[in-house]
Design an enzyme around this catalytic site. Structure first.
Site, PDB file in Angstrom:
ATOM      1  N   ASP A  15       0.895  -1.209   0.037  1.00 26.28           N
ATOM      2  CA  ASP A  15      -0.069  -0.143  -0.098  1.00 26.28           C
ATOM      3  C   ASP A  15       0.911   1.447   0.072  1.00 26.28           C
ATOM      4  O   ASP A  15       0.661   2.271   0.481  1.00 26.28           O
ATOM      5  CB  ASP A  15      -0.994   0.097   1.247  1.00 26.28           C
ATOM      6  CG  ASP A  15      -1.878  -1.188   1.304  1.00 26.28           C
ATOM      7  OD1 ASP A  15      -2.124  -1.740   0.128  1.00 26.28           O
ATOM      8  OD2 ASP A  15      -2.132  -1.602   2.429  1.00 26.28           O
ATOM      9  N   LYS A  18       1.916   2.089  -5.196  1.00 23.66           N
ATOM     10  CA  LYS A  18       2.393   1.311  -6.568  1.00 23.66           C
ATOM     11  C   LYS A  18       1.368   1.855  -7.595  1.00 23.66           C
ATOM     12  O   LYS A  18       1.802   2.078  -8.692  1.00 23.66           O
ATOM     13  CB  LYS A  18       2.627  -0.186  -6.253  1.00 23.66           C
ATOM     14  CG  LYS A  18       3.679  -0.440  -5.135  1.00 23.66           C
ATOM     15  CD  LYS A  18       3.591  -2.091  -4.768  1.00 23.66           C
ATOM     16  CE  LYS A  18       2.218  -2.469  -4.316  1.00 23.66           C
ATOM     17  NZ  LYS A  18       1.857  -2.048  -2.721  1.00 23.66           N
ATOM     18  N   GLY A  42      -4.468  -4.545  -3.773  1.00 23.96           N
ATOM     19  CA  GLY A  42      -5.306  -3.395  -3.943  1.00 23.96           C
ATOM     20  C   GLY A  42      -4.593  -2.201  -4.472  1.00 23.96           C
ATOM     21  O   GLY A  42      -4.232  -1.658  -3.438  1.00 23.96           O
ATOM     22  N   HIS A  43      -4.861  -1.934  -5.779  1.00 27.88           N
ATOM     23  CA  HIS A  43      -3.722  -0.565  -6.164  1.00 27.88           C
ATOM     24  C   HIS A  43      -4.800   0.283  -6.750  1.00 27.88           C
ATOM     25  O   HIS A  43      -5.640   0.142  -7.761  1.00 27.88           O
ATOM     26  CB  HIS A  43      -3.119  -1.129  -7.219  1.00 27.88           C
ATOM     27  CG  HIS A  43      -2.087  -2.215  -7.018  1.00 27.88           C
ATOM     28  ND1 HIS A  43      -1.148  -2.947  -7.841  1.00 27.88           N
ATOM     29  CD2 HIS A  43      -1.506  -2.822  -5.819  1.00 27.88           C
ATOM     30  CE1 HIS A  43      -0.465  -3.692  -7.200  1.00 27.88           C
ATOM     31  NE2 HIS A  43      -0.875  -3.856  -5.828  1.00 27.88           N
ATOM     32  N   GLN A 226       2.052  -6.109  -3.199  1.00 24.84           N
ATOM     33  CA  GLN A 226       2.449  -6.216  -1.631  1.00 24.84           C
ATOM     34  C   GLN A 226       3.677  -5.361  -1.789  1.00 24.84           C
ATOM     35  O   GLN A 226       3.847  -4.372  -2.417  1.00 24.84           O
ATOM     36  CB  GLN A 226       2.612  -7.673  -1.357  1.00 24.84           C
ATOM     37  CG  GLN A 226       1.220  -8.250  -1.119  1.00 24.84           C
ATOM     38  CD  GLN A 226       0.771  -8.941  -2.430  1.00 24.84           C
ATOM     39  OE1 GLN A 226       1.467  -9.736  -3.193  1.00 24.84           O
ATOM     40  NE2 GLN A 226      -0.535  -8.817  -2.821  1.00 24.84           N
TER      41      GLN A 226
HETATM   42  P1  GDP Z   1      -0.671   0.197  -3.261  1.00 23.45           P
HETATM   43  O1  GDP Z   1      -1.281  -0.840  -2.979  1.00 23.45           O
HETATM   44  O2  GDP Z   1       0.815   0.504  -3.259  1.00 23.45           O
HETATM   45  O3  GDP Z   1      -1.050   0.619  -5.043  1.00 23.45           O
HETATM   46  O4  GDP Z   1      -1.455   1.548  -2.700  1.00 23.45           O
HETATM   47  P2  GDP Z   1      -2.785   1.610  -2.174  1.00 23.45           P
HETATM   48  O5  GDP Z   1      -3.985   1.939  -3.283  1.00 23.45           O
HETATM   49  O6  GDP Z   1      -3.573   0.377  -1.636  1.00 23.45           O
HETATM   50  O7  GDP Z   1      -2.928   2.776  -0.905  1.00 23.45           O
HETATM   51  C1  GDP Z   1      -2.399   3.998  -1.482  1.00 23.45           C
HETATM   52  C2  GDP Z   1      -3.472   5.062  -1.055  1.00 23.45           C
HETATM   53  O8  GDP Z   1      -2.538   6.277  -0.962  1.00 23.45           O
HETATM   54  C3  GDP Z   1      -4.308   5.092  -2.084  1.00 23.45           C
HETATM   55  O9  GDP Z   1      -5.663   5.587  -1.493  1.00 23.45           O
HETATM   56  C4  GDP Z   1      -4.000   6.103  -3.140  1.00 23.45           C
HETATM   57  O10 GDP Z   1      -4.865   7.077  -3.862  1.00 23.45           O
HETATM   58  C5  GDP Z   1      -3.205   7.009  -2.214  1.00 23.45           C
HETATM   59  N1  GDP Z   1      -2.195   7.967  -2.576  1.00 23.45           N
HETATM   60  C6  GDP Z   1      -1.122   7.309  -3.420  1.00 23.45           C
HETATM   61  N2  GDP Z   1      -0.116   8.305  -3.424  1.00 23.45           N
HETATM   62  C7  GDP Z   1      -0.530   9.073  -2.656  1.00 23.45           C
HETATM   63  C8  GDP Z   1      -0.123  10.537  -2.120  1.00 23.45           C
HETATM   64  O11 GDP Z   1       1.390  10.950  -2.350  1.00 23.45           O
HETATM   65  N3  GDP Z   1      -0.499  11.496  -1.373  1.00 23.45           N
HETATM   66  C9  GDP Z   1      -1.860  10.958  -0.707  1.00 23.45           C
HETATM   67  N4  GDP Z   1      -2.357  11.642   0.315  1.00 23.45           N
HETATM   68  N5  GDP Z   1      -2.383   9.960  -0.918  1.00 23.45           N
HETATM   69  C10 GDP Z   1      -1.790   8.961  -1.961  1.00 23.45           C
HETATM   70  P1  IMO Z   2      -0.894  -4.287  -2.241  1.00 20.81           P
HETATM   71  O1  IMO Z   2      -0.397  -4.793  -3.416  1.00 20.81           O
HETATM   72  C1  IMO Z   2      -0.987  -4.649   1.982  1.00 20.81           C
HETATM   73  C2  IMO Z   2      -0.998  -8.937   3.576  1.00 20.81           C
HETATM   74  C3  IMO Z   2      -2.415  -9.437   4.532  1.00 20.81           C
HETATM   75  C4  IMO Z   2      -1.854 -10.300   5.356  1.00 20.81           C
HETATM   76  C5  IMO Z   2      -0.467 -10.666   4.589  1.00 20.81           C
HETATM   77  C6  IMO Z   2      -0.991 -12.461   3.963  1.00 20.81           C
HETATM   78  O2  IMO Z   2      -2.227  -3.523  -2.133  1.00 20.81           O
HETATM   79  O3  IMO Z   2       0.184  -3.672  -1.627  1.00 20.81           O
HETATM   80  P2  IMO Z   2      -2.301 -12.904   1.721  1.00 20.81           P
HETATM   81  O4  IMO Z   2      -3.902 -12.735   1.851  1.00 20.81           O
HETATM   82  O5  IMO Z   2      -1.673 -12.476   0.980  1.00 20.81           O
HETATM   83  O6  IMO Z   2      -1.963 -14.393   2.337  1.00 20.81           O
HETATM   84  O7  IMO Z   2      -2.052 -12.245   3.147  1.00 20.81           O
HETATM   85  O8  IMO Z   2      -0.218  -9.974   3.515  1.00 20.81           O
HETATM   86  N1  IMO Z   2      -1.468  -8.277   2.291  1.00 20.81           N
HETATM   87  C7  IMO Z   2      -1.242  -7.229   1.926  1.00 20.81           C
HETATM   88  N2  IMO Z   2      -1.096  -5.874   2.758  1.00 20.81           N
HETATM   89  N3  IMO Z   2      -1.229  -4.706   0.848  1.00 20.81           N
HETATM   90  C8  IMO Z   2      -1.376  -5.767   0.215  1.00 20.81           C
HETATM   91  O9  IMO Z   2      -1.251  -5.601  -1.333  1.00 20.81           O
HETATM   92  C9  IMO Z   2      -1.494  -7.087   0.596  1.00 20.81           C
HETATM   93  N4  IMO Z   2      -1.546  -8.094   0.238  1.00 20.81           N
HETATM   94  C10 IMO Z   2      -1.382  -8.949   1.051  1.00 20.81           C
HETATM   95  O10 IMO Z   2      -2.936  -8.324   4.831  1.00 20.81           O
HETATM   96  O11 IMO Z   2      -1.049  -9.588   6.360  1.00 20.81           O
HETATM   97 MG    MG Z   3      -2.839  -1.809  -1.897  1.00 19.45          MG
END
Ligand code: GDP
Ligand code: IMO
Ligand code: MG
Length: 428
Positions: A15, A18, A42-43, A226
């Site tokens: 998270d 990416k 979850g991207h 991840q």
């Molecule tokens: P990922 O799994 O690495 O793609 O990240 P996620 O989408 O799960 O979580 C990142 C969250 O931060 C999302 O809600 C994005 O919209 C948000 N986000 C990404 N870059 C920035 C930033 O520079 N500032 C803020 N405030 N939010 C951001």
């Molecule tokens: P993105 O790509 C954050 C965590 C789960 C748990 C562990 C194992 O959005 O960064 P799993 O279901 O993969 O066997 O769970 O990994 N986990 C993540 N945490 N972002 C993710 O993906 C994750 N995918 C799995 O919460 O701790």
């Molecule tokens: Mg994510």
């Protein structure tokens, strides 16, 4: 000179942002490739002002000029894949023409999901806090040489034989160990045959696709899911996911040579978050942690669970950088720290000398972090896309991270949308 290919990966516990960065960089590549994980990811990206959350599809999917590849290291849930395609289709016109999937991908089956859920509920197993999507059991089958791969769904006799072998094992486990109802063979078989037919037009030799793209002097962007601290080999085992989400996984999961990966960009948040169980040495307890979580909208994009927050942990990030050929950092969510009086960075762990030999095991539950404090900034960074306009103390914070980590920050992100991005290195 521009690198042959580029890779965008998280260096923390996922998270990091990416999805936003892959979408931002997609016009610099001719294809983007997911190479590990599954719909546990979850991207989040913002396209035409609309927030999209992708789980399985590469985050380049809305770019009509880039193909979207799913490599053999990904575990595919067909239910999740087709639901996502339906959901995203109106934002990603022509998606079915540019999405290509390796027939060597392992399929997530209903028994994987059931086992994931039963293990997480049971008192006999360590609770990991998984996403309950069947990811771990699917990878167990792959490594245990009994996975049903996409290719197996294209031949009924082959599917019959493999499913019979695998399901009888699982049903024994369900009935005799967990005391729950067995799963129906015919229901699972029919679904697999149906999905095999549906997948057929999307199948492609992804390894060869990458080779051909590179032969034509075009580039592939590898998208990690991840983060490296959740990597099964390099992360905080056993509180990890079941794949190699560090750069080490790219060659095997996508199907290219290790030297072809190219420029590796490590995405890090200006602080750190974690969903699920497991150690997090710099975790901030109480109100401050909650305030960061609230400002950063730190809620899981896949499961909706709250994310735990902590200060930037340079020790674990440095460890990943040093063993993964990471070229540069992308620092995200610096805007979330706007207005804080003081910001901490963990530079060292206090740990008994005799325990240092075990550092590679990443059992971080008994380490005490040493912090340095950086002065905060009162002027906002949110939405800024010109480095000169970044407040001085925020610049000092960024420079400190570069100095401690030993590599440059090539991209700074100050908000969720593309406009809130500062490209420091124009050569990417
Ligand atoms: P990922 O799994 O690495 O793609 O990240 P996620 O989408 O799960 O979580 C990142 C969250 O931060 C999302 O809600 C994005 O919209 C948000 N986000 C990404 N870059 C920035 C930033 O520079 N500032 C803020 N405030 N939010 C951001
Ligand atoms: P993105 O790509 C954050 C965590 C789960 C748990 C562990 C194992 O959005 O960064 P799993 O279901 O993969 O066997 O769970 O990994 N986990 C993540 N945490 N972002 C993710 O993906 C994750 N995918 C799995 O919460 O701790
Ligand atoms: Mg994510």
């Amino acid at each position: 000179m521009k690198a042959k290919n580029l890779a965008v990966l998280g260096l923390q516990w996922g998270d990091e942002g990416k999805g936003k960065i892959v979408n931002f960089l997609s016009d610099r590549a001719d294809a983007a490739c997911r190479y590990q994980g599954g719909h546990n990811a979850g991207h989040t990206l913002i396209v035409d002002g609309k927030k999209l959350v992708l789980h399985l599809l590469p985050s380049s999917i809305c770019h009509e000029n880039a193909s979207s590849l799913i490599g053999r290291g990904v575990v595919v849930s067909c239910d999740a894949l087709f639901a996502e395609i339906d959901e995203i289709e109106s934002y990603a016109k022509g998606i079915m023409d540019r999405l290509k999937i390796s027939p060597a991908c392992t399929l997530i089956q209903p028994y994987h999901i059931l086992l994931d859920q039963l293990k997480e509920k049971s008192n006999s197993f360590t609770t990991i806090g998984t996403t309950l999507r069947g990811i771990g059991p699917a990878y167990e089958d792959k490594v245990g040489r009994k996975a049903i791969r996409i290719v197996d769904t294209l031949s009924e006799p082959k599917l019959d034989q493999k499913l019979e072998e695998t399901l009888s094992y699982y049903n024994f486990l369900f009935k005799e160990y967990f005391g729950v109802k067995e799963l129906e063979f015919s229901e699972i078989k029919d679904k697999n045959l149906e999905y095999g037919n549906k997948l057929l037009p999307l199948l492609s030799d992804i390894s060869n696709e990458i080779f051909t793209i590179n032969q034509a002097k075009k580039r592939v962007l590898f998208e990690g899911a991840q983060g490296a601290l959740l990597d099964v080999d390099q992360g905080t085992y056993p509180f990890v996911t079941s794949s190699n989400c560090s750069p080490a996984g790219i060659a095997s999961g996508a199907g290219c040579g290790p030297l072809d990966v190219g420029y590796i960009l490590g995405v890090v948040k200006a602080y750190v978050t974690r969903v699920g169980e497991g150690p997090m040495p710099t975790e901030i307890e109480g109100n401050l942690g909650e305030e960061i979580a609230k400002k950063g909208g730190e809620v899981g994009a896949t499961t909706g669970r709250p994310r735990r927050c902590g200060w930037f942990d340079a020790v674990s990030v440095k460890r990943i950088i040093q063993s993964n050929s990471v070229a540069a950092l992308c620092l995200t969510k610096i805007d979330v720290l706007d207005g804080f009086e003081s910001i901490k960075i963990c530079t060292d762990y206090k740990q008994e000398e005799s325990k240092k030999v075990f550092a590679e095991c990443m059992e971080l539950d008994d380490v005490n972090p040493n912090f340095i404090e950086c002065e905060g900034w009162s002027e906002p960074t949110a939405g800024i896309n010109d480095y000169d306009l970044i407040p001085e103390n925020a610049k000092k914070f960024i420079n400190k991270i570069e100095e401690i980590c030993g590599i440059p920050v090539d991209i700074i992100s100050t908000g969720p949308d593309d406009a809130s991005t500062i490209l420091m290195n124009k050569e990417i």
